[in-house]
Design an enzyme around this catalytic site. Structure first.
Site, short mmCIF file in Angstrom:
data_model
loop_
_atom_site.label_atom_id
_atom_site.label_comp_id
_atom_site.label_asym_id
_atom_site.label_seq_id
_atom_site.Cartn_x
_atom_site.Cartn_y
_atom_site.Cartn_z
N ARG A 6 0.82 -1.21 0.00
CA ARG A 6 0.00 0.00 0.00
C ARG A 6 0.85 1.25 0.00
O ARG A 6 1.97 1.27 0.51
CB ARG A 6 -0.88 0.04 1.26
CG ARG A 6 -1.87 -1.09 1.32
CD ARG A 6 -2.56 -1.08 2.64
NE ARG A 6 -1.52 -1.09 3.68
CZ ARG A 6 -1.76 -1.29 4.97
NH1 ARG A 6 -2.97 -1.44 5.39
NH2 ARG A 6 -0.78 -1.30 5.83
N ARG A 62 2.39 4.53 -16.06
CA ARG A 62 2.61 4.17 -17.46
C ARG A 62 3.89 4.78 -18.01
O ARG A 62 4.41 4.32 -19.01
CB ARG A 62 1.43 4.61 -18.31
CG ARG A 62 0.23 3.74 -18.13
CD ARG A 62 0.46 2.39 -18.79
NE ARG A 62 -0.65 1.50 -18.53
CZ ARG A 62 -0.51 0.27 -18.09
NH1 ARG A 62 0.68 -0.23 -17.84
NH2 ARG A 62 -1.56 -0.48 -17.89
N CYS A 74 -7.85 2.46 -12.33
CA CYS A 74 -8.02 3.74 -11.65
C CYS A 74 -9.47 3.85 -11.20
O CYS A 74 -10.37 3.41 -11.91
CB CYS A 74 -7.72 4.91 -12.59
SG CYS A 74 -6.17 5.73 -12.25
N GLU A 77 -12.01 7.47 -5.09
CA GLU A 77 -12.07 7.15 -3.66
C GLU A 77 -13.45 7.52 -3.13
O GLU A 77 -14.11 8.42 -3.65
CB GLU A 77 -10.98 7.95 -2.92
CG GLU A 77 -10.81 7.60 -1.49
CD GLU A 77 -10.21 6.22 -1.27
OE1 GLU A 77 -10.58 5.59 -0.26
OE2 GLU A 77 -9.40 5.77 -2.09
N ARG A 89 -4.23 7.06 -3.58
CA ARG A 89 -3.87 5.81 -2.90
C ARG A 89 -3.50 4.76 -3.95
O ARG A 89 -4.12 4.70 -5.02
CB ARG A 89 -5.03 5.30 -2.06
CG ARG A 89 -5.33 6.15 -0.85
CD ARG A 89 -6.51 5.55 -0.08
NE ARG A 89 -6.69 6.18 1.20
CZ ARG A 89 -7.51 7.22 1.41
NH1 ARG A 89 -8.20 7.73 0.42
NH2 ARG A 89 -7.64 7.73 2.62
N TYR A 107 3.65 6.01 3.00
CA TYR A 107 2.69 7.11 3.14
C TYR A 107 3.49 8.40 3.16
O TYR A 107 4.41 8.55 3.94
CB TYR A 107 1.87 6.95 4.43
CG TYR A 107 0.89 5.82 4.29
CD1 TYR A 107 1.30 4.49 4.42
CD2 TYR A 107 -0.43 6.06 3.98
CE1 TYR A 107 0.41 3.45 4.25
CE2 TYR A 107 -1.33 5.03 3.82
CZ TYR A 107 -0.91 3.72 3.95
OH TYR A 107 -1.79 2.69 3.77
N ARG A 115 -1.96 6.89 8.17
CA ARG A 115 -1.26 5.80 8.87
C ARG A 115 0.05 6.33 9.44
O ARG A 115 1.13 6.04 8.92
CB ARG A 115 -0.96 4.64 7.90
CG ARG A 115 -2.14 3.81 7.47
CD ARG A 115 -2.83 3.05 8.60
NE ARG A 115 -1.96 2.20 9.38
CZ ARG A 115 -1.80 0.89 9.17
NH1 ARG A 115 -2.46 0.29 8.21
NH2 ARG A 115 -1.00 0.20 9.95
#
Length: 123
Positions: A6, A62, A74, A77, A89, A107, A115
């Protein structure tokens, strides 16, 4: 074994250059700290908050050498009240023998708030 790697970051603005720069910087760190090789990726999901509309953040991926055939999705959110603005994200589904605790989630920028236990500020 497929592991999820992540990452999240924020863009300085909704300008195309800013969105692509933030996404590329995030991807660069994810790749570096997890030794990601494109041929071992199952897929990549990239989401962006609804205030990002100037460009698909996947365009940054890309532009990376060797990533032509990596499947990318894609999406927008969830629009949660009080959510972090200009947030991108990334979830990389990666074939690896690395144990779960060995994965380095990245992050950056304002997304460190999501986080703080995993955040990096330009390592």
């Amino acid at each position: 074994m497929i592991r999820g790697i992540r990452g999240a970051t924020t863009a300085a603005s909704n300008k195309e250059q800013e969105v692509l720069l933030a996404t590329k910087q995030l991807l660069d760190e994810m790749i570096l700290h997890n030794r990601i090789m494109p041929e071992k990726i199952a897929s990549v999901f990239i989401s962006a908050t609804n205030d990002i509309g100037s460009v698909f953040p996947a365009k940054a991926l890309r532009q990376l050498e060797g990533w032509t055939f990596v499947p990318i999705m894609c999406m927008q959110e969830l629009d949660v009240e009080g959510g972090l603005p200009l947030c991108i994200r990334v979830m990389v589904h990666y074939n690896t023998e690395e144990p779960q605790e060995g994965i380095k989630h990245i992050y950056k920028n304002e997304a460190i708030r999501l986080r703080p236990d995993l955040g990096t500020k330009g390592r």
